[in-house]
Every structure is written in C-alpha cells, then in structure tokens.
Write an enzyme that holds these catalytic residues in place. Structure first.
Site, PDB file in Angstrom:
ATOM      1  N   GLN A 170       0.843  -1.198   0.000  1.00 37.14           N
ATOM      2  CA  GLN A 170       0.000   0.000   0.000  1.00 37.14           C
ATOM      3  C   GLN A 170       0.878   1.247   0.000  1.00 37.14           C
ATOM      4  O   GLN A 170       0.385   2.352  -0.139  1.00 37.14           O
ATOM      5  CB  GLN A 170      -0.906  -0.015   1.239  1.00 37.14           C
ATOM      6  CG  GLN A 170      -1.855  -1.189   1.296  1.00 37.14           C
ATOM      7  CD  GLN A 170      -2.512  -1.318   2.653  1.00 37.14           C
ATOM      8  OE1 GLN A 170      -3.483  -0.648   2.962  1.00 37.14           O
ATOM      9  NE2 GLN A 170      -1.930  -2.168   3.501  1.00 37.14           N
TER      10      GLN A 170
ATOM     11  N   VAL B  38       3.625   4.045  -1.122  1.00 38.58           N
ATOM     12  CA  VAL B  38       3.953   4.734  -2.371  1.00 38.58           C
ATOM     13  C   VAL B  38       5.425   5.164  -2.377  1.00 38.58           C
ATOM     14  O   VAL B  38       5.844   5.917  -3.232  1.00 38.58           O
ATOM     15  CB  VAL B  38       3.041   5.980  -2.544  1.00 38.58           C
ATOM     16  CG1 VAL B  38       1.581   5.568  -2.657  1.00 38.58           C
ATOM     17  CG2 VAL B  38       3.263   6.997  -1.426  1.00 38.58           C
TER      18      VAL B  38
ATOM     19  N   HIS C  21      -1.401   1.420  -4.277  1.00 36.70           N
ATOM     20  CA  HIS C  21      -1.773   2.838  -4.134  1.00 36.70           C
ATOM     21  C   HIS C  21      -0.873   3.759  -4.933  1.00 36.70           C
ATOM     22  O   HIS C  21      -0.756   4.957  -4.646  1.00 36.70           O
ATOM     23  CB  HIS C  21      -1.765   3.222  -2.640  1.00 36.70           C
ATOM     24  CG  HIS C  21      -2.795   2.500  -1.846  1.00 36.70           C
ATOM     25  ND1 HIS C  21      -2.774   2.436  -0.476  1.00 36.70           N
ATOM     26  CD2 HIS C  21      -3.884   1.788  -2.223  1.00 36.70           C
ATOM     27  CE1 HIS C  21      -3.799   1.718  -0.050  1.00 36.70           C
ATOM     28  NE2 HIS C  21      -4.495   1.317  -1.083  1.00 36.70           N
TER      29      HIS C  21
ATOM     30  N   CYS D 201      -0.163  14.219 -16.089  1.00 34.86           N
ATOM     31  CA  CYS D 201      -0.970  15.430 -16.291  1.00 34.86           C
ATOM     32  C   CYS D 201      -2.440  15.047 -16.158  1.00 34.86           C
ATOM     33  O   CYS D 201      -2.892  14.080 -16.781  1.00 34.86           O
ATOM     34  CB  CYS D 201      -0.706  16.008 -17.682  1.00 34.86           C
ATOM     35  SG  CYS D 201      -1.885  17.283 -18.144  1.00 34.86           S
TER      36      CYS D 201
ATOM     37  N   CYS E  10      -4.048  15.797 -20.077  1.00 29.53           N
ATOM     38  CA  CYS E  10      -3.762  14.970 -21.266  1.00 29.53           C
ATOM     39  C   CYS E  10      -3.185  13.606 -20.891  1.00 29.53           C
ATOM     40  O   CYS E  10      -2.977  12.756 -21.763  1.00 29.53           O
ATOM     41  CB  CYS E  10      -2.794  15.714 -22.192  1.00 29.53           C
ATOM     42  SG  CYS E  10      -1.127  15.834 -21.528  1.00 29.53           S
TER      43      CYS E  10
ATOM     44  N   CYS F 253       2.110  20.818 -17.147  1.00 30.67           N
ATOM     45  CA  CYS F 253       2.402  19.939 -18.286  1.00 30.67           C
ATOM     46  C   CYS F 253       2.936  20.755 -19.458  1.00 30.67           C
ATOM     47  O   CYS F 253       2.332  21.756 -19.855  1.00 30.67           O
ATOM     48  CB  CYS F 253       1.130  19.205 -18.703  1.00 30.67           C
ATOM     49  SG  CYS F 253       1.358  18.158 -20.149  1.00 30.67           S
TER      50      CYS F 253
ATOM     51  N   THR G 116       0.270  -2.908   8.624  1.00 33.35           N
ATOM     52  CA  THR G 116      -0.922  -2.224   8.128  1.00 33.35           C
ATOM     53  C   THR G 116      -2.030  -2.269   9.188  1.00 33.35           C
ATOM     54  O   THR G 116      -2.210  -3.294   9.850  1.00 33.35           O
ATOM     55  CB  THR G 116      -1.441  -2.800   6.802  1.00 33.35           C
ATOM     56  OG1 THR G 116      -2.581  -2.044   6.370  1.00 33.35           O
ATOM     57  CG2 THR G 116      -1.814  -4.273   6.915  1.00 33.35           C
ATOM     58  N   SER G 117      -2.756  -1.152   9.319  1.00 34.70           N
ATOM     59  CA  SER G 117      -3.854  -1.095  10.298  1.00 34.70           C
ATOM     60  C   SER G 117      -5.095  -1.765   9.723  1.00 34.70           C
ATOM     61  O   SER G 117      -6.097  -1.900  10.405  1.00 34.70           O
ATOM     62  CB  SER G 117      -4.165   0.378  10.610  1.00 34.70           C
ATOM     63  OG  SER G 117      -4.545   1.050   9.403  1.00 34.70           O
TER      64      SER G 117
ATOM     65  N   ASN H 182       2.721  -6.829  13.527  1.00 34.79           N
ATOM     66  CA  ASN H 182       2.286  -5.486  13.882  1.00 34.79           C
ATOM     67  C   ASN H 182       2.328  -5.339  15.399  1.00 34.79           C
ATOM     68  O   ASN H 182       1.762  -6.174  16.104  1.00 34.79           O
ATOM     69  CB  ASN H 182       0.842  -5.244  13.401  1.00 34.79           C
ATOM     70  CG  ASN H 182       0.429  -3.791  13.485  1.00 34.79           C
ATOM     71  OD1 ASN H 182       0.814  -3.071  14.402  1.00 34.79           O
ATOM     72  ND2 ASN H 182      -0.357  -3.344  12.519  1.00 34.79           N
TER      73      ASN H 182
HETATM   74  N1  APR Z   1       6.534  -2.635  12.219  1.00 32.84           N
HETATM   75  C1  APR Z   1       5.312  -3.164  11.937  1.00 32.84           C
HETATM   76  N2  APR Z   1       4.145  -2.464  12.057  1.00 32.84           N
HETATM   77  C2  APR Z   1       4.233  -1.195  12.495  1.00 32.84           C
HETATM   78  C3  APR Z   1       5.465  -0.572  12.821  1.00 32.84           C
HETATM   79  C4  APR Z   1       6.661  -1.354  12.666  1.00 32.84           C
HETATM   80  N3  APR Z   1       7.873  -0.850  12.931  1.00 32.84           N
HETATM   81  N4  APR Z   1       5.215   0.716  13.226  1.00 32.84           N
HETATM   82  C5  APR Z   1       3.860   0.882  13.159  1.00 32.84           C
HETATM   83  N5  APR Z   1       3.271  -0.266  12.723  1.00 32.84           N
HETATM   84  C6  APR Z   1       1.856  -0.515  12.461  1.00 32.84           C
HETATM   85  C7  APR Z   1       0.884   0.319  13.291  1.00 32.84           C
HETATM   86  O1  APR Z   1       0.591  -0.324  14.523  1.00 32.84           O
HETATM   87  C8  APR Z   1      -0.328   0.408  12.368  1.00 32.84           C
HETATM   88  O2  APR Z   1      -1.238  -0.662  12.626  1.00 32.84           O
HETATM   89  O3  APR Z   1       1.631  -0.135  11.124  1.00 32.84           O
HETATM   90  C9  APR Z   1       0.268   0.230  10.960  1.00 32.84           C
HETATM   91  C10 APR Z   1       0.227   1.481  10.086  1.00 32.84           C
HETATM   92  O4  APR Z   1      -1.119   1.747   9.843  1.00 32.84           O
HETATM   93  P1  APR Z   1      -1.532   3.048   8.979  1.00 32.84           P
HETATM   94  O5  APR Z   1      -0.778   4.208   9.452  1.00 32.84           O
HETATM   95  O6  APR Z   1      -3.017   3.083   9.001  1.00 32.84           O
HETATM   96  O7  APR Z   1      -0.975   2.720   7.512  1.00 32.84           O
HETATM   97  P2  APR Z   1      -1.577   1.746   6.390  1.00 32.84           P
HETATM   98  O8  APR Z   1      -2.299   0.580   6.995  1.00 32.84           O
HETATM   99  O9  APR Z   1      -0.497   1.455   5.450  1.00 32.84           O
HETATM  100  O10 APR Z   1      -2.646   2.741   5.699  1.00 32.84           O
HETATM  101  C11 APR Z   1      -3.343   2.254   4.583  1.00 32.84           C
HETATM  102  O11 APR Z   1      -4.298   4.424   4.223  1.00 32.84           O
HETATM  103  O12 APR Z   1      -3.879   6.632   4.370  1.00 32.84           O
HETATM  104  C12 APR Z   1      -4.060   5.624   3.487  1.00 32.84           C
HETATM  105  O13 APR Z   1      -3.246   5.344   1.284  1.00 32.84           O
HETATM  106  C13 APR Z   1      -2.827   5.395   2.604  1.00 32.84           C
HETATM  107  O14 APR Z   1      -1.746   3.326   2.005  1.00 32.84           O
HETATM  108  C14 APR Z   1      -2.321   4.031   3.067  1.00 32.84           C
HETATM  109  C15 APR Z   1      -3.575   3.372   3.596  1.00 32.84           C
END
Ligand code: APR
Length: 269
Positions: A118, A120, A136, A144, A147, A165, A206-207, A231
C-alpha cells in the site's frame, strides 16, 4: 556470532532477537510454493517514514481531506504539490530497513514471493524486491490530469508550486491513489490473484483500515493460506490470523527468516 550473520544478510541496523512464533509456520514455509507479503506504512516506519494513523501519523498532523483527494488538489494544487514534494524529500533521504531487506532475501529462499504494498515510497524496489504490486501508486511517478502525459519525478521542476504539463499546460499530479479514487484495476486484480494463491501470507505494518487492500488477508484465508500478522498493535486482521507477532517488522522479519533457516537445517540433519 548470529548478529554478525544477520548484519551481513539484512543490514547493519538489524537486531538479533528471538521471535516467538508457532513452529507450524516453519512447516508451512517449507511446504509453500507461494509466499505473499501485504505491507503498509508500518514496514517503512523504521526507515524514518511516518505512518498515517500512528501516534506521530500523517493524518494526526494533516487533514487527508485537504491533501489526499482530487477536490483538495483542484482547490489548492500548489499546497498539495508542495506537500508531495516534501514527502518525496523525506523518502529520498531514508533507506530500506532490515524488514524490506528480509523480504528481498525471501526471494532466494522460496520459489515464489510476491510483495503487495500500500506504500507509495518505492522502498521495496529500492531494497531489491523484484515482484512488487503497488496498490496505491508511487510518489515518484506523475501525470498530467488533462492529457495524461506521464512524468518521472526528476522531470518535474524542483521549485515550489504547481508542476505544469509542457504538452497542454495542465496540472501534473502524483500517481498515487487518493481518497475517493479506485485502485489501478490491473494491480488490484493481480493482488487478488496473488492472495488467492498464497500458501503463506504475512500481513505487515498495516492497520487494515483501508479497503479494498484490507480485504486481501481474508481472500488469502478463504483460500487456506496460513496468515501471520506482524504489527506491534492489534488490528482487525489479528482476529483472523493464524499467528500474530507483536514486534516491529524490521526486527521480526529478519529474525523469523533466520529462525526458519535454522529450523530447516536442523530438520535436514
Ligand atoms: N513494524 C510493523 N508495524 C508497524 C510498525 C513497525 N515498525 N510501526 C507501526 N506499525 C503498524 C501500526 O501499529 C499500524 O497498525 O503499522 C500500521 C500502520 O497503519 P496506517 O498508518 O493506518 O498505515 P496503512 O495501513 O499502510 O494505511 C493504509 O491508508 O492513508 C491511506 O493510502 C494510505 O496506504 C495508506 C492506507
């Protein structure tokens, strides 16, 4: 010394730490044909890139509705462009961490490894991962809005303000998925196929708050994958995971891979 070996494999920042996992994981890895890692902002946290929803998260400091959607860009293209230029500067000055490096090493340990990210920031590719699906988009790619002409980051003017552009005079935006926008269909379809064919899936940093990406671990489980969440905090994925590792991924991933190699060697002898 184990630490020296880990440093050679995963980078000088790596720490040696015994990671408690269900040994069933090692058997699943040994039998696996396809390993899939779904990554979020957490895997880049130890590189020094803020997550979105953590304590110091971007969405605690900035309003996503003012910066990460098309309406906000059209209302204030200069501010949004400067914010992405600021984020790119941060990413430029950090490097992949042992968590990214461990996923690269997995490519030489296992038949087929796919990273679905996810993020970028492009840090998986910079670390050397060769099979990365960017759900993402990527902050270094731009186009642009008028175009569609594509621009790499280094083709954009460095100075503040809105990149324009050269073909049609339209605004140039980063090739990232903003809130309210759908994911690139090819990338998402490939991610779904990968999740459905995963033997082992790691959900890393990821959350699981943003769909459809957050649905991929469920797709993997529905196809009998063994799911491990890495996590430090509880998420919705914890409820369906076969195992959870409450450690930073930069510590957990290299040590789990090392422990697996130790287990494999001991079971072969
Ligand atoms: N190792 C593993 N996990 C970690 C660490 C670490 N060192 N530090 C933080 N985390 C966990 C947090 O506990 C949290 O659950 O990473 C997670 C990050 O969650 P978010 O900040 O919500 O990021 P993400 O899940 O990637 O967000 C998804 O949301 O804002 C949009 O497009 C954006 O791609 C992003 C999407």
């Amino acid at each position: 010394m184990i630490l020296d070996k880990l440093k050679q494999l995963f980078g000088a920042e790596v720490e040696y730490q015994e990671i408690v996992v269900d040994p069933l994981l090692y058997e699943k890895l040994a039998q696996a044909n396809h390993i899939v890692a779904l990554t979020g902002a957490g895997i880049s946290a130890e590189s020094g890139i803020s997550t979105f929803r953590g304590e110091e998260g971007l969405w605690k400091k900035f309003k996503p509705q003012e910066l990460a959607n098309l309406k906000a860009f059209m209302n204030n293209p200069s501010r949004v462009s400067d914010w992405y230029r600021h984020r790119r500067d941060i990413i430029d000055n950090v490097k992949p961490n042992p968590g990214h490096n461990a996923l690269v090493k997995m490519e030489s340990e296992f038949k087929h490894v796919t990273v679905i990210t996810q993020n970028v920031d492009g840090l998986h590719q910079r670390a050397g991962s060769t099979n990365v699906i960017e759900l993402h988009g990527n902050i270094y790619r731009n186009y642009c809005i008028n175009c569609g002409k594509r621009y790499d980051f280094d083709q954009l003017p460095k100075k503040k303000g809105i990149p324009i552009c050269e073909e049609c005079g339209g605004y140039i935006r980063p090739d990232v998925v903003w809130f309210g926008e759908s994911l690139p269909p090819a990338a998402f379809n490939e991610a779904e196929r990968s999740a459905a064919s995963a033997d082992v899936m790691f959900s890393i940093g990821t959350s699981a708050a943003v769909y459809p990406a957050a649905g991929l671990p469920r797709t993997a489980k529905a196809h009998n994958a063994y799911l491990v969440e890495i996590n430090p905090e509880h998420t919705d994925i914890s409820l369906i995971a076969d195992d959870t590792v409450r450690e930073p991924s930069g510590v957990a991933l290299p040590n789990i891979l090392h422990q697996y190699q130790e287990w494999k060697n001991s079971s072969e002898n």
